[in-house]
Design a protein around this motif. Structure first.
Motif, PDB file in Angstrom:
ATOM      1  N   ASP A  36      34.364  45.389  31.605  1.00  0.00           N
ATOM      2  CA  ASP A  36      35.198  46.583  31.756  1.00  0.00           C
ATOM      3  C   ASP A  36      35.595  47.171  30.406  1.00  0.00           C
ATOM      4  O   ASP A  36      35.750  48.376  30.270  1.00  0.00           O
ATOM      5  N   LYS A  53      38.721  47.180  35.869  1.00  0.00           N
ATOM      6  CA  LYS A  53      38.090  47.527  37.144  1.00  0.00           C
ATOM      7  C   LYS A  53      37.811  46.274  37.960  1.00  0.00           C
ATOM      8  O   LYS A  53      37.734  46.331  39.175  1.00  0.00           O
ATOM      9  N   SER A  54      37.664  45.156  37.285  1.00  0.00           N
ATOM     10  CA  SER A  54      37.386  43.890  37.953  1.00  0.00           C
ATOM     11  C   SER A  54      38.620  43.428  38.734  1.00  0.00           C
ATOM     12  O   SER A  54      39.726  43.357  38.188  1.00  0.00           O
TER      13      SER A  54
END
Length: 137
Positions: A36, A53-54
């Motif tokens: 990310d 985003k993970s």
């Protein structure tokens, strides 16, 4: 003071530092490994406040932040019990409850287990309460 140094509370305090360091390193590695953020961003001051985003990286960050909310209380209680010579009994049980619950909580949070995770959080709080009770009696 030798008894305090050898107490369960101080032993757990030492292991709590290990837990904290592992927690910090794992969440930092997750940010790097998720892809990310670039290494340049991770080494910067991160002023723009990007969110990962993970899902796992986000959970690791939130789990660490949750631990940091009760960690000062745990440190204060462990040290207060040692300084006052009130180690053992409920204080020791509470310290062990707190650290075991914090480890379990981290795994449950990262795994995305909702209700059980909250129950385990309450166990960690109950551990702190036992430490307070021992300190105040």
């Amino acid at each position: 003071m030798e008894a305090a140094a050898a107490s369960t509370e101080i032993w757990v305090l030492g292991w709590s530092v290990v837990l904290l360091l592992v927690h910090i390193l794992v969440q930092a590695l997750s940010l790097d490994l998720s892809g990310d953020f670039s290494i340049k961003y991770l080494l910067s001051s991160r002023d723009d406040g990007r969110a990962p985003k993970s899902i796992v990286s986000g959970r690791l960050i939130r789990s660490l932040n949750n631990m940091l909310e009760t960690y000062p209380a745990f440190i204060a209680l462990a040290l207060a019990l040692a300084v006052t010579g009130k180690t053992g009994e409920l204080g020791a049980v509470g310290a062990v409850m707190w650290i075991v619950a914090r480890v379990v909580y981290a795994f449950l949070y990262v795994a995305g287990v909702p209700v059980l995770r909250t129950l385990v959080w309450f166990v960690s709080i109950a551990g702190l309460v036992l430490m307070v009770v021992r300190l105040m009696t």
